[in-house]
Every structure is written in structure tokens, then in C-alpha cells.
Motif scaffolding. Structure first.
Motif, PDB file in Angstrom:
ATOM      1  N   ASP A 335       0.856  -1.184   0.000  1.00 40.11           N
ATOM      2  CA  ASP A 335       0.000   0.000   0.000  1.00 40.11           C
ATOM      3  C   ASP A 335       0.896   1.239   0.000  1.00 40.11           C
ATOM      4  N   ALA A 338       1.087   2.985   3.208  1.00 44.62           N
ATOM      5  CA  ALA A 338       1.409   2.232   4.423  1.00 44.62           C
ATOM      6  C   ALA A 338       2.319   3.051   5.330  1.00 44.62           C
ATOM      7  N   VAL A 339       2.111   2.899   6.627  1.00 45.51           N
ATOM      8  CA  VAL A 339       2.898   3.665   7.594  1.00 45.51           C
ATOM      9  C   VAL A 339       3.934   2.746   8.227  1.00 45.51           C
ATOM     10  N   GLU A 341       6.379   1.264  10.786  1.00 46.85           N
ATOM     11  CA  GLU A 341       6.420   1.394  12.250  1.00 46.85           C
ATOM     12  C   GLU A 341       7.686   0.753  12.800  1.00 46.85           C
ATOM     13  N   GLY A 368       0.547  -0.209  15.404  1.00 48.93           N
ATOM     14  CA  GLY A 368      -0.170   0.676  14.487  1.00 48.93           C
ATOM     15  C   GLY A 368      -0.818  -0.088  13.354  1.00 48.93           C
ATOM     16  N   PRO A 369      -0.966   0.541  12.195  1.00 47.31           N
ATOM     17  CA  PRO A 369      -1.648  -0.109  11.072  1.00 47.31           C
ATOM     18  C   PRO A 369      -0.992  -1.402  10.617  1.00 47.31           C
ATOM     19  N   LYS A 372      -2.475  -4.600  11.749  1.00 49.24           N
ATOM     20  CA  LYS A 372      -3.711  -5.095  11.127  1.00 49.24           C
ATOM     21  C   LYS A 372      -3.456  -5.723   9.763  1.00 49.24           C
TER      22      LYS A 372
ATOM     23  N   TRP B   8      -2.267   8.883  11.193  1.00 48.77           N
ATOM     24  CA  TRP B   8      -1.088   8.016  11.305  1.00 48.77           C
ATOM     25  C   TRP B   8      -0.050   8.354  10.230  1.00 48.77           C
ATOM     26  N   ARG B   9      -0.577   8.608   9.027  1.00 45.55           N
ATOM     27  CA  ARG B   9       0.344   8.914   7.927  1.00 45.55           C
ATOM     28  C   ARG B   9       1.003  10.280   8.107  1.00 45.55           C
ATOM     29  N   TRP B  80       5.881   3.204  18.451  1.00 43.75           N
ATOM     30  CA  TRP B  80       4.545   3.695  18.113  1.00 43.75           C
ATOM     31  C   TRP B  80       3.905   4.477  19.266  1.00 43.75           C
TER      32      TRP B  80
END
Lengths: 490, 225
Positions: A335, A338-339, A341, A368-369, A372, B8-9, B80
Motif C-alpha cells: 500500500d 502504508a505507515v 512502524e 499501528g496499522p 492489522k 497516522w500517515r 509507536w
């Protein structure tokens, strides 16, 4: 050579030309044109030194500098010199344009010397598994003389005081021996599904991170790191022009055939699967890059004008853009939003010297994301790598290599390589370098799936990379500091 | 969920909200009849708290949008659960540099200016001349310099604070003269807007902007009158 049907130039494999004739006309005319360009003053945009200065010019590092010589105006230098784009998604378009206008200048010199009108730059495919000599220099680049007995400018440069000296290279280079290992020429960068990388690491694409104009700050893209960076250092050895200095890299005639191959790899990558160049205006049209054409006139060009090599502006194709990984499916692109981490990192700088160094740090599960994501990618970040002085050499990076086990016994645990091309300059605050060193990201997703990994900690081992013919101790390789090693999920 | 992903981004989002609020406060002060952000105009000494507020406003408004890269950097380099704390510590270190400079300027320099337009013009010339110096270029280059940050514990906090001080120091080296102009112009909106444009543009096009700096300096003089 031209493709008669389309009327466009064909860039050919230098080793195929060399096997046909060590002094194939393409190589002989290249040598003659190089000599002609070397004879021009540095104020002439079509001169050899001016062309090298486009990559970077730093008077104190210029081995051909003459005290009191006239240089172009500061304004001209600001526009045309020290412009190379590294650690950036402009790495490919900048070097394509750089090569294009250099090729035109050489071709014009060839014409003026009475050579063919369709001269095109050859490329050096050092990753060619079918060629046992692929990791050696073609003889034309280390022969002492041309067929007519005159000095070979592809090996020897003439100093301004009249003496002649070998272009500094790796010890094996001018002996016609292997200079690189299989790891140096690895093409796994072609398996990257996306062009752009994350600008903070933690995810690496084929082409490099989204940046503005960026001379050399940030994370290298996958191809820029290997084989681009590794082969720079392999050709130069610890002390050569190609090895660590942006200023001197373009002075070696091999630089151009090396970068021609990097440009070819961009075409190979684009032909794989659904790979594509970035569509964002930030890549396509915001940055104008300035060069000089064969007539010495200034030209400006943008990335979007460079995407198609058969367009009238470029007018070339490569002899071979076949896929070195036929049948290997490119993984799904991550993605783009996407972040990454960070889930763990070292707390203190790591000094690398002549011996193997291992660090270990605690890691946690992502919160975080990435937590998931059903199949998050995992990357090792190697941050703020600096060296106060050269020469330096590369390091192989292993993950979870057991104590007492030699790296040669567990090649499956090799995560990647840190080539360190330009590390001394990137550690200095001048000429567009902000001084915080080099940064690499290595994809370890599949490695950690298979390696013996306790997810609560990670062990990273740096192993000095032994290249054929290089005696690290003999040349006094200096230490390198890695600011931090970290692990990212995204 | 979409909003959450956007936050978040873009962990820098709240620093940009602070910047927008600061611009609104400055604009409101400028557009209120008789109201000027600088109550020290004319040589009167302002209360230290007002000096700090003016400089904090100016720093937040003008500089926070320039800090998107380092703010993202400290967030991305932190665990995080510690991302926002890392940003707060970074910005605290950064603002401390500018507050220190602001106190020095308001104490030592601006009270001397009286109503003189010559003083203002002089600061413009100093700012334009500074654009051409090697030190200015060095500061600009280092504005987005990165540093290794420890991942956890008190060391992580100290590293973020130290990083803020470092970037603040680099930014000060690059922009002290432009900020002096803004202070000399009484924190005027009409001086701050073009100064912000210069600061933004010189980061995007560092080689092309020095000539433009002189022209903008002249324009600023006109605008600030």
C-alpha cells in the motif's frame, strides 16, 4: 549501431563487443573521443572534467585541479555542477539525462574525429550469468595503449604536469581479474513491485524515496544500493575514483558504461509485471534538470520527458532487456500509504572495522496499522552511517547468524549489503551534503519468515565484504560508524 | 478509520494545526484597528510574557510548516506509543532556540529602534546580505539533518529534545536575519508572509533563490511601510 527500421541508436553489451574484437569500433571511438574531451578546458561544458563535475565538484578533492586555473562562474557551477540525484526518486531520471547528453557529446566528438555518425554508449552487464568474464573489466579499459600504440585514455589519464598515471581502481581491475562477488551484482532489486520508497526507510522501492532536489541525503533505493553502489565500490576498490568520491567518479571512463547498465536495468524493471514509473507531478514535472547538449548549449529536462527511451529526445534502445527472473512473480505492491512502524532499535552507535561485529536489540509486535496487515513487510534500517575519512569498504549484513558460525556457512542468512558509495562525502557538511551520512533499508520479510527468529529480539551481524584482490589491512581501510540499526514493519 | 489513517500517515498534523492557529492570532491582531502584535512598537518595553508569546506565535506560524520532514522523522524513528511524545520534545527543543533568540532581540535590539524606518531598512539589508553567506547556506543545508535516536527510556526523550535543539540551532543559523526583520517590523503580518515564502522557497530551490532574496527584501520594505 542504429536500428534501421526505427532509426534509433542501439546501446550494446560491452562484453559482446569486446569478445567480437577487444578494440571493437564502439570502444576504439569511445577511447578517442575521451582523449579529445580530456584535452578540453574545464570551462568547456563538453570537456571531460566539466562532465564529471556535473556529478559533483569539490576543488579540494579534484585530482586534476591546477592551482589558479579558471573555473566556470559560480552561478554556472550552481546550475550545472554538483547536481547528481542520489537517495531520491530522481536517481534514475537524472542519470538517464546525464548519460544522454554525455553520449551526445561523445558522439559529436566521434563524428569530428571522422568516426561513425551512430555511435552509442555501450553498457556493462556485470550480472550476466552466461558470461564468465562479466565481473571483469573488458580489456579495452585496462590495455595500456590503443592499437596504434598511443596511450589508452580508458586506463590512463594525463596529469597536467605531463606525467601519465593509471586511473585509480581496484587492484584486480587492470589485471583483467574478477573485481566483484556474486553478491555485488545481485539483481533482486528488479523484484521490487514499487518504484518509490518511504523517505524515512522501513520500505524500499526500486527507484528511491520521494524527495525534492536531493544531491545525497536520505535512504538509497534498491537498485541504487545494489548493484549501482556495490559496483561503484567494486570498480574503485578502497581508494579508486569510482569507490567513494562523488567528485572523482565521473572521471573514470568506466563510470559511464556502468551507469548505462543501471539505466538499462530501469528498462528491464519496467518490462516486468505491472511495474510503472510514478505518476505524481512531484516526480514527472516539478524538477527541471540542467545539462549542456553536444553544441555546448544549455538544456533543461524533466522526468516525464525521459520515460520513453525511443522518444525523439532520447532515441535509443538496449540490445538486451530480457528478464533475468523469467517466471518469478513480482510480489504484490505494498500500500503506497502504508505507515512504517519502528518496533526496535539499537541505542548506541556501532563502530565497524576489520572484524565481524554483532549487535542485538529488543523488538516488539507492531501496534499501528502494520498490526492489522495480514502480511506486513519487514525491513532492516541502517541509519546515519558515517566515516570521517577514507578509504572505506563495504559490509555484508546478516540476520540472526549464530555465534561461532561463519557467514560462508549460512549464506541463507545474508540480508544484504551496505556498499558505502559516497560515505565520506555524505558525512561532511558541504556541497549539498547535510552531513548525516548514508542510510539503507533492507527487506528482510522472507528472511525472517524462514530464519530462526525470536520475535522479541533481533541479532544483526556486519561482516567485512571481501572482494577479490582487495587487501583491507594493506590499504588501511578506516572505520565506519552506523548510527542506529532498527527494525520496521509496514 | 479514514481519519485515523490520515493522522497516522501525517503525525505532523497537530503541529500544522498549531501553526494555523498562530497565523489566525497574528492576522486577528493585525486586522484589529489599533491592534498590532507588537506592543513594544515605538520603543516601549513589552512584558516578558508578551515577548515570549509573540515569538512563540511567530515561530509556530512561520516555522512549523517547515518542520514537516523532521517532525515526521522523529515520529517514524520512535516506537509507536511514543510518537507524539517524541514530537512534543522535539518541538520544545526547537522553540527553545527561537525563544532564547527572541528574548535577546527584544531586550537588546528592538528597543533601540524607536520609530526609525532606517532601522527596519537596515535589517532588510542585513537579511538580504546574509542570504549570500556560506554560514547561511550551511545552516540551510543542515535544517533537515537527521540523527540517530535511542528507541526507549530517558535516553530516547533526551535524544528528541537534543535533536530539536540541533535543528533549531541550524534553522536559527539559516533564518535569524529574516526573523530579525519580522521582529523589527513589529511582528507584522505583511513582513511575516513574504519572509515565510522566502524560507519555504529557499528550501525547495536553494540555488535559485539568492538573487530573488534581494528583490523580495526590497518588496518587503515597501509592504512593511
Amino acid at each position: 549501431m542504429q536500428n534501421g527500421k526505427k532509426g534509433i541508436r542501439i546501446r550494446q553489451d560491452v562484453w559482446k563487443l569486446s569478445n567480437e574484437d577487444p578494440w571493437h569500433p564502439v570502444l576504439l571511438w569511445y577511447a578517442r573521443a575521451v582523449a579529445a574531451m580530456q584535452g578540453r578546458a574545464i570551462t568547456d561544458p563538453t570537456s571531460w572534467r566539466y562532465q564529471a563535475a556535473i556529478h559533483e565538484h569539490f576543488p579540494a578533492n579534484d585530482p586534476l585541479a591546477v592551482s589558479g586555473e579558471t573555473l566556470p562562474s559560480l552561478s554556472e557551477q550552481a546550475t550545472f555542477w554538483t547536481q547528481c540525484q542520489h537517495d531520491s526518486w530522481f536517481f534514475f531520471p537524472f542519470h538517464r539525462a546525464y548519460l544522454l547528453y554525455f553520449e551526445r557529446i561523445v558522439a559529436e566528438a566521434v563524428r569530428q574525429l571522422g568516426g561513425p555518425a551512430d555511435w552509442a554508449l555501450p553498457y556493462w552487464n556485470y550480472s550476466d550469468a552466461t558470461n564468465k568474464d562479466a565481473r571483469r573489466l573488458p580489456p579495452a579499459f585496462y590495455a595500456s595503449t590503443l592499437p596504434d600504440g598511443t596511450t589508452n585514455p580508458l586506463r590512463i589519464y594525463k596529469q597536467t604536469l605531463g606525467t601519465e598515471t593509471d586511473i585509480p581502481r581496484s587492484p584486480n581491475a587492470n589485471k583483467g581479474l574478477d573485481i566483484a562477488t556474486a553478491s555485488d551484482v545481485d539483481l533482486s532489486c528488479l523484484l521490487k513491485p514499487q518504484f518509490a520508497s518511504s523517505s524515512i526507510g522501513g520500505q524500499v522501492g526500486f527507484g528511491g524515496p520521494r524527495t525534492w532536489f536531493n544531491h545525497n541525503n536520505g535512504h538509497a533505493g534498491a537498485c541504487e544500493s545494489r548493484p549501482h553502489g556495490t559496483m561503484h565500490v567494486a570498480v574503485g576498490g578502497p581508494k579508486g575514483w569510482m569507490s567513494s568520491s562523488f567528485t572523482t567518479a565521473g572521471l573514470d571512463p568506466l563510470f559511464w558504461v556502468h551507469h548505462c547498465n543501471i539505466d538499462r536495468l530501469w528498462e528491464v524493471w519496467l518490462r516486468r509485471s505491472a511495474n510503472a514509473n510514478p505518476g505524481e507531478p512531484g516526480w514527472r514535472s516539478i524538477l527541471t534538470m540542467y545539462f549542456h547538449d553536444a553544441d555546448g548549449k544549455a538544456v533543461g529536462v524533466k522526468s516525464e520527458q525521459l520515460a520513453d527511451t525511443t522518444a525523439p529526445l532520447l532515441g535509443y534502445e538496449y540490445e538486451d532487456v530480457s528478464d533475468p527472473f523469467p517466471g518469478v512473480v513480482t510480489p504484490a505492491a505494498p500500500d503506497p500509504g502504508a505507515v512504517p512502524e519502528m518496533v526496535g532499535a539499537t541505542s548506541a552507535p556501532i563502530v565497524l572495522g576489520a572484524s565481524r561485529v554483532t549487535v542485538q536489540f529488543a523488538t516488539t509486535a507492531p501496534l499501528g496499522p502494520a498490526a492489522k496487515s495480514p502480511s506486513p513487510s519487514v525491513h532492516l534500517n541502517l541509519e546515519n552511517i558515517t566515516a570521517a575519512e577514507g578509504p572505506t569498504e563495504s559490509y555484508l549484513v546478516y540476520v540472526n547468524l549464530p555465534a561461532g558460525i561463519g557467514p560462508e556457512d549460512r549464506p541463507d542468512l545474508e540480508a544484504g549489503i551496505i556498499p558505502l558509495f559516497g560515505v565520506v562525502e555524505a558525512s561532511r557538511e558541504d556541497r549539498g551534503h547535510r552531513g548525516d551520512g548514508l542510510h539503507y533499508s533492507i527487506d528482510v520479510t522472507s528472511l525472517l519468515r524462514t530464519a530462526e527468529w525470536n520475535p522479541n529480539s533481533l541479532q544483526v551481524t556486519f561482516v567485512p565484504h571481501e572482494r577479490p584482490g582487495v587487501d583491507r589491512a594493506g590499504v588501511g581501510v578506516k572505520t565506519v560508524t552506523v548510527g542506529r540499526v532498527s527494525l520496521y514493519y509496514s | 478509520m479514514r481519519w485515523q489513517l490520515a493522522f497516522w500517515r501525517h503525525p505532523e498534523w497537530w503541529s500544522l494545526v498549531l501553526s494555523a492557529a498562530a497565523w489566525l492570532a497574528i492576522a486577528a491582531a493585525a486586522l484589529t484597528p489599533g491592534g498590532h502584535a507588537d506592543h513594544a512598537h515605538g520603543g516601549h518595553e513589552a512584558a516578558p510574557s508578551l515577548v515570549a508569546l509573540n515569538w512563540l506565535n511567530m515561530t509556530s506560524a512561520m516555522m512549523f510548516p517547515m518542520l514537516i520532514a523532521p517532525v515526521r522523522f522523529v515520529a517514524a524513528r520512535s516506537l509507536w506509543r511514543m510518537r507524539n511524545r517524541a514530537i512534543v520534545l522535539f518541538l520544545a527543543g526547537y522553540c527553545a532556540v527561537w525563544l532564547g533568540y527572541g528574548v535577546a532581540v527584544e531586550t537588546l535590539v528592538t528597543p533601540q529602534r524607536g520609530e526609525s524606518r532606517l532601522f527596519l531598512a537596515l535589517t532588510f539589508l542585513v537579511a538580504a546580505a546574509w542570504q549570500w553567506t556560506p554560514l547561511k547556506k550551511s545552516g540551510l543545508r543542515r535544517c533537515h539533518r537527521t540523527a540517530p535516536l535511542a528507541p526507549a527510556g530517558i535516553r530516547a526523550s533526551l535524544d528528541c529534545l537534543r535533536y530539536g535543539l540541533t535543528i533549531g540551532g541550524n534553522c536559527w543559523l539559516s533564518c535569524w536575519a529574516l526573523m530579525l526583520v519580522c521582529a523589527a517590523a513589529g511582528h507584522s503580518l505583511w513582513a511575516m508572509i513574504p519572509a515565510t515564502a522566502v524560507i519555504w522557497m529557499e528550501r525547495a530551490w536553494p540555488n535559485q533563490l539568492r538573487g530573488l532574496a534581494w528583490r523580495l527584501a526590497g518588496r518587503q520594505i515597501e509592504l512593511a511601510r
